[in-house]
Design a protein around this motif. Sequence first.
Motif, PDB file in Angstrom:
ATOM      1  N   LEU A 131       0.742  -1.226  -0.108  1.00 59.33           N
ATOM      2  CA  LEU A 131       0.089  -0.112  -0.070  1.00 59.33           C
ATOM      3  C   LEU A 131       0.859   1.103   0.007  1.00 59.33           C
ATOM      4  O   LEU A 131       0.421   2.348   0.368  1.00 59.33           O
ATOM      5  N   LYS A 132       2.069   1.199  -0.057  1.00 63.33           N
ATOM      6  CA  LYS A 132       2.961   2.259  -0.027  1.00 63.33           C
ATOM      7  C   LYS A 132       2.614   3.344  -1.061  1.00 63.33           C
ATOM      8  O   LYS A 132       2.756   4.805  -0.699  1.00 63.33           O
ATOM      9  N   GLU A 133       2.072   2.968  -2.181  1.00 65.10           N
ATOM     10  CA  GLU A 133       1.558   4.226  -3.143  1.00 65.10           C
ATOM     11  C   GLU A 133       0.489   5.118  -2.617  1.00 65.10           C
ATOM     12  O   GLU A 133       0.264   6.145  -3.081  1.00 65.10           O
ATOM     13  N   ILE A 134      -0.349   4.252  -1.687  1.00 65.58           N
ATOM     14  CA  ILE A 134      -1.490   4.861  -1.224  1.00 65.58           C
ATOM     15  C   ILE A 134      -1.168   6.027   0.031  1.00 65.58           C
ATOM     16  O   ILE A 134      -1.769   6.870   0.073  1.00 65.58           O
ATOM     17  N   ILE A 135      -0.293   5.250   0.865  1.00 68.54           N
ATOM     18  CA  ILE A 135      -0.118   5.748   2.085  1.00 68.54           C
ATOM     19  C   ILE A 135       1.343   6.870   2.194  1.00 68.54           C
ATOM     20  O   ILE A 135       1.327   7.520   2.978  1.00 68.54           O
ATOM     21  N   ILE A 136       1.870   6.897   1.060  1.00 71.09           N
ATOM     22  CA  ILE A 136       2.976   7.712   0.951  1.00 71.09           C
ATOM     23  C   ILE A 136       2.555   9.082   0.011  1.00 71.09           C
ATOM     24  O   ILE A 136       2.099   9.161  -1.065  1.00 71.09           O
TER      25      ILE A 136
END
Length: 136
Positions: A131-136
């Motif tokens: 989910l790094k694209e969503i949370i960063i």
Amino acid sequence: MKWQDIRIKQLGYANNLIIALAVAVLGFAINFIQTEDLILSSFQKKLFWVASSLIIISIGLGIFVILNRLEDFKLTAKIARKREKNERDGIEDDRLKSERMGKKTWNSFIWQIVTFLVSFLCLLILVLISLKEIII
């Protein structure tokens, strides 16, 4: 109520809680990887297998703790009956066996918690990477 009784009950509650959380985390992990557009890297796949394996081990240890405690309670009842009847034959061996079973229960419970926490951490890392694209 004696402190020993409270400790025994609390161990049971904690063991059941860890088993329930482990089953829930395993269910989440299986549900998470079934996401249609999810693509896992090799590292994430390894994290999934480590987490899943450790969760299953944690659940197994929890079940072992339950079974070992039941056997220990049965042995303790046998010791109490011998004491009531003033039978001393074999009572010391039974006490030593019960003491070993108690240590085995606590060691297994500690490993149950450790395997659960490590598996949870692995799964958390897996999810955060995904989910790094969503949370960063």
